[in-house]
Design an enzyme around this catalytic site. Structure first.
Site, PDB file in Angstrom:
ATOM      1  CG  HIS A 156      -0.623 -18.993 -26.541  1.00  0.00           C
ATOM      2  ND1 HIS A 156      -1.428 -19.763 -25.742  1.00  0.00           N
ATOM      3  CD2 HIS A 156       0.645 -19.189 -26.088  1.00  0.00           C
ATOM      4  CE1 HIS A 156      -0.687 -20.386 -24.838  1.00  0.00           C
ATOM      5  NE2 HIS A 156       0.575 -20.057 -25.023  1.00  0.00           N
ATOM      6  CD  GLU A 178     -12.235 -21.427 -47.401  1.00  0.00           C
ATOM      7  OE1 GLU A 178     -13.371 -21.170 -47.015  1.00  0.00           O
ATOM      8  OE2 GLU A 178     -11.682 -20.776 -48.293  1.00  0.00           O
ATOM      9  CB  SER A 192     -16.439 -14.269 -55.358  1.00  0.00           C
ATOM     10  OG  SER A 192     -17.701 -13.649 -55.219  1.00  0.00           O
ATOM     11  CE  LYS A 240     -12.912 -13.080 -51.309  1.00  0.00           C
ATOM     12  NZ  LYS A 240     -14.002 -13.212 -50.363  1.00  0.00           N
TER      13      LYS A 240
END
Ligand code: ARG
Length: 461
Positions: free
Chosen positions: A155, A289, A276, A282
């Site tokens: 969880h 992803e 970025s 970044k």
């Protein structure tokens, strides 16, 4: 006029030609189409349906077309309609009348299925190789991190301490099933539809066993109508791809989390991240992803195929031409994803120092305390309750289970003291989970050994 134009008075409208054509995407099966034709004409000659000389002329013509396609000398367009027509019409142009004999005792309905199956068999073998390489990296990493401890979650809450190698071996099992599933698919689809013709077989004395042998199929398909109507082998492959992409996606999701500043459990190599355009600091886990995102597209391919097939009557329908793009897309995507994921995994380092900082949060050893108390004779359900109260006391005091004093413990339950808790250091907890399939380093190493044996047995095949 098309090769099939005998009964037509008018040529197709230009926009209809473009709409009808599959040459834009089925030309990638040109090798398989030529292999199928060579096997077919070899069989026709063996059965006395064409002469040996005719066979030789046709084969030489096909080989020359193969070379010219590979060299970029032949460029197809919508006038070719599909790869079968594109090659056959060139053969007739090149070698004349004798080329018109190639299409004896076959139809494009079986031909496109031969091409599709041969192409998919080749793709399956390549994807299996990629998955095996992934498994190899997983085994190496599992061994490297067999002793290193991390947080096990349920969880998304701290649950129990586990070894990093153990996580690797969990994913190893998933990809093992993906390989086994793919191998089952390959076995089931490894039958030759050539000779089924349009839908009902042929009056020519063909030998379908011979073409099967020549093309490397286990044997001919059993029923002609099924052979030209069935696409369940493609659906099966797309299901395999979807399941495997779901596995990749889940791990990619974990990679993205583990790589975040909140976790910092791993550091994904710079070469697998992007920056970025506005935020100079970044380093984004884009590959993870994308791997997660691409699962959606493969599921889409599966849904498309199921939907295309639903409601189509026997036998061939032109809807079936829609079987290819999704299949190619899924195979390309799956293969590329496994390849990228393998390389990314290989280059990812676990930051055990950072992970250690998380190990004293969330009472990871609570289950172990309950198990120790149960071994001392307290029924497990009661032990569970006692430890629950211990956790509550710790939360109030802001300490760990091992910090509770004898007095505090006895207040919670008179049967409990520091000694009865046993060694509840995180290391001891992990080392003791030696049950078959458990997380202890010794057990992870056994799993690695077992996995290695299986992988080696596959490579020998
Ligand atoms: N391009 C077609 C396909 O991929 C080949 C079969 C065409 N057969 C037909 N009867 N129109 O499905």
């Amino acid at each position: 006029m098309a090769l099939w134009g005998g009964r037509f008075e008018k040529d197709m409208d230009q926009i209809v030609k473009a709409f009808n054509a599959s040459i834009g995407f089925d030309q990638r099966m040109y090798n398989e189409d030529i292999d199928g034709s060579i096997a077919h004409v070899t069989m026709l000659a063996a059965q006395g349906i064409v002469t040996e000389d005719e066979r030789d002329q046709i084969i030489a013509g096909l080989e020359s077309i193969r070379k010219r396609i590979a060299d970029g000398e032949i460029v197809f367009d919508v006038e070719d309609e599909d790869i079968h027509m594109g090659i056959e019409s060139r053969l007739i142009q090149d070698i004349g009348e004798v080329g018109k004999k190639l299409h004896t005792a076959r139809s494009r309905n079986d031909q496109c299925q031969v091409d599709g199956r041969l192409y998919l068999k080749k793709e399956i073998r390549q994807i299996m190789d990629e998955l095996m390489e992934l498994e190899d990296v997983i085994l190496r990493k599992a061994d490297q991190y067999a002793d290193e401890i991390t947080v096990g979650f349920t969880h998304i809450q701290h649950a129990q301490p586990i070894t990093i190698g153990f996580i690797f071996m969990a994913y190893f099992q998933m990809f093992r099933r993906d390989i086994e599933r793919l191998s089952d698919t390959l076995e089931r689809m490894d039958l030759n539809p050539l000779g089924a013709c349009a839908l009902a077989g042929t009056t020519f004395p063909t030998d379908r066993k011979l073409t099967s042998e020549l093309l490397g199929f286990r044997g001919p398909t059993e029923n002609a109508m099924d052979s030209v109507s069935d696409r369940d082998y493609a659906i099966e492959f797309l299901s395999d791809a979807s399941i495997s992409m779901m596995h990749i996606s889940r791990w990619a999701e974990e990679f993205a989390w583990w790589n975040s500043s909140e976790f910092s459990f791993i550091s994904i190599d710079d070469s697998f991240c992007t920056g970025s355009s506005i935020m100079p600091q970044k380093k984004n886990p884009d590959m993870a992803e994308l791997l997660r995102g691409k699962s959606g597209r493969v599921y889409g391919d599966l849904m498309q195929m199921l939907t295309v097939m639903k409601g189509t009557p026997l036998a061939y329908n032109k809807d079936f031409q829609e079987d290819k793009e999704g299949l190619f897309d899924a195979a390309d995507t799956w293969k590329a994803c496994v390849r990228i994921f393998t390389r990314m995994l290989d280059k990812t380092e676990f930051r055990v120092d950072r992970i250690r900082e998380h190990l004293d949060q969330g009472f990871l050893n609570a289950t172990d305390v309950a198990e120790h108390l149960a071994m001392e004779g307290i029924p497990f359900r009661e032990a569970h309750n006692i430890v629950g109260r211990m956790v509550k006391a710790c939360e109030e005091r802001g300490c760990q289970l091992e910090d509770l004093t004898d007095k505090e413990l006895t207040e919670i339950d008179p049967r409990v003291n520091k000694e009865s808790l046993g060694d509840i250091s995180i290391r001891a907890c992990v080392d003791a989970r030696r049950s078959y399939g458990g997380t202890a380093p010794s057990e992870v190493r056994r799993q690695v050994g077992e996995g290695r044996k299986w992988l080696d047995s596959l490579s020998e095949k």
